[in-house]
Design an enzyme around this catalytic site. Structure first.
Site, PDB file in Angstrom:
ATOM      1  N   ARG A   1      50.823   6.371 -73.886  1.00 27.77           N
ATOM      2  CA  ARG A   1      49.757   5.689 -74.621  1.00 27.77           C
ATOM      3  C   ARG A   1      49.908   5.919 -76.122  1.00 27.77           C
ATOM      4  O   ARG A   1      49.634   5.023 -76.915  1.00 27.77           O
ATOM      5  CB  ARG A   1      48.386   6.208 -74.150  1.00 27.77           C
TER       6      ARG A   1
ATOM      7  N   SER B   1      44.997  12.237 -69.247  1.00 21.51           N
ATOM      8  CA  SER B   1      44.873  11.697 -67.899  1.00 21.51           C
ATOM      9  C   SER B   1      45.504  10.308 -67.841  1.00 21.51           C
ATOM     10  O   SER B   1      46.447  10.018 -68.564  1.00 21.51           O
ATOM     11  CB  SER B   1      43.405  11.681 -67.467  1.00 21.51           C
TER      12      SER B   1
ATOM     13  N   HIS C   1      44.815   7.132 -68.669  1.00 18.25           N
ATOM     14  CA  HIS C   1      44.960   6.247 -69.822  1.00 18.25           C
ATOM     15  C   HIS C   1      45.992   6.797 -70.791  1.00 18.25           C
ATOM     16  O   HIS C   1      46.808   6.049 -71.338  1.00 18.25           O
ATOM     17  CB  HIS C   1      43.613   6.058 -70.523  1.00 18.25           C
ATOM     18  N   CYS C   2      45.979   8.100 -70.983  1.00 20.44           N
ATOM     19  CA  CYS C   2      46.943   8.727 -71.892  1.00 20.44           C
ATOM     20  C   CYS C   2      48.389   8.521 -71.445  1.00 20.44           C
ATOM     21  O   CYS C   2      49.303   8.494 -72.279  1.00 20.44           O
ATOM     22  CB  CYS C   2      46.681  10.221 -71.987  1.00 20.44           C
ATOM     23  N   LEU C   3      48.601   8.384 -70.153  1.00 17.85           N
ATOM     24  CA  LEU C   3      49.952   8.308 -69.595  1.00 17.85           C
ATOM     25  C   LEU C   3      50.523   6.897 -69.574  1.00 17.85           C
ATOM     26  O   LEU C   3      51.722   6.728 -69.314  1.00 17.85           O
ATOM     27  CB  LEU C   3      49.949   8.859 -68.168  1.00 17.85           C
TER      28      LEU C   3
END
Length: 350
Positions: free
Chosen positions: A97, A335, A337-339
């Site tokens: 992200r 989590s 979204h970050c990935l």
């Protein structure tokens, strides 16, 4: 030189149909130390499986040995290999992200382009990061798209879009001197407008405990449609997150969209504190990912999970809401979204 906004490009909302999702496969113990890397793989492959049911998953893979490992795991986790594309190139960490490309679509044609922001691992906290910083240009070459380079630090988790001219962000991150100390707030806003194709920047104050990004918006406030946001709140007044989330909520209530209307704000209680090895991780339901197959929501095995899933189900009537455990992934301080980073379809193809 014209800017993407002047050319008619903009960053679409996450619910815009996707061609694919891009991820960067984790391979070192930088974010998940010791045995925690292997422990998070089942949750990570569950994320891949769910996304792959509605779109391609493009995976940046550090080397051939890691590619072989991934291929061996696909049948174990019931993942269709036809939905997976492996791209072998050097990588540093897993947070696509933030280091991945920002895909823009054109208002009226089938054109797309990539914005190649600079990336310094959240203010230089976790070197080396040069391979990840090179990711957007490499992906642009892979997909055959033009890329533009604003030349300043920006992370995808620090911004959230309604697809109608508005971006949400936080002062604690984008105004932090470890990002772009030479730029004022007004200058940063101009970059956001010019290179994301927005007309309005809305600011909240800060982020949650355990978030080493200096307060990314994708842990606190997210658009669910063009005028509605979910805002994380902490009902326990003695919790460290209570005051900052209350401040963010108060600021959201004062905001107005481009049409002059207030935000429709849906409050979502935080999960129970996620504490692993005496470290409080940044567990938050706001770190969901909207893909073609549904809305993938991190869960933490606590009573608030059910309320979060029920609330988001009401807010996304057009696609399923899917809760997946993030109890192991969250130790890395991010989590779902970050990935992930979405590759949207061109408007002419929707």
């Amino acid at each position: 030189m014209s800017t993407p906004r002047e050319e008619g490009f903009y960053f679409p909302a996450e619910w815009h149909p996707h061609v694919a999702t891009w991820i960067t496969f984790p391979h070192n113990d930088h974010s998940w130390q010791g045995d925690k890397l292997a422990a998070m793989y089942p949750e990570y492959f569950a994320l891949i499986r769910t996304i792959s049911q509605g779109e391609l998953v493009n995976i940046q893979v550090n080397d051939a040995a890691l590619a072989t490992f991934i291929q061996s795991q696909l049948p174990i986790y019931g993942i269709d290999p036809q939905q997976i594309r492996l791209h072998i190139r050097p990588t540093n960490d897993a947070w696509c992200r933030d280091h991945g490309p920002a895909f823009l679509v054109h208002q009226s044609s089938d054109s797309r382009l990539i914005v190649d922001w600079e990336y310094n691992a959240w203010g230089g906290k976790y070197p080396p990061f040069g391979d990840d910083n090179a990711s957007p240009k490499a992906i642009a070459q892979t997909v055959g798209l033009r890329s533009v380079s604003p030349g300043i630090i920006m992370e995808g988790g620090s911004v959230d879009f309604n697809g109608a001219g508005t971006v949400l962000t936080s002062r604690s991150c984008l105004l932090n001197p470890n990002r772009n100390p030479h730029l004022s707030q007004a200058e940063i806003e101009q970059y956001l407008c010019d290179y994301y194709g927005v007309q309005q920047v809305l600011w909240v104050s800060d982020g949650i405990v355990g978030d080493d990004t200096d307060g990314h918006i994708d842990d606190t406030v997210r658009f669910v449609n063009s005028n509605t946001v979910i805002a994380m709140v902490e009902p326990q007044v003695d919790d460290e997150n209570h005051a900052v989330l209350a401040q963010n909520l108060a600021e959201l209530k004062e905001m107005r969209l481009l049409n002059g209307e207030p935000l429709n704000i849906i409050e979502l209680p935080m999960p129970d504190p996620v504490v692993i090895d005496d470290f409080r991780a940044p567990g938050s339901y706001a770190n969901f990912y909207i893909c073609n197959a549904g809305v993938i929501v991190p869960t933490f095995d606590c009573p608030q999970d059910a309320f979060a899933l029920a609330t988001l189900t009401q807010l996304f009537p057009d696609r399923p809401v899917i809760g997946l455990s993030a109890k192991q992934i969250i130790w890395g301080q991010g989590s779902f979204h970050c990935l992930t980073q979405q590759e949207p379809q061109a408007n002419a193809c929707v």
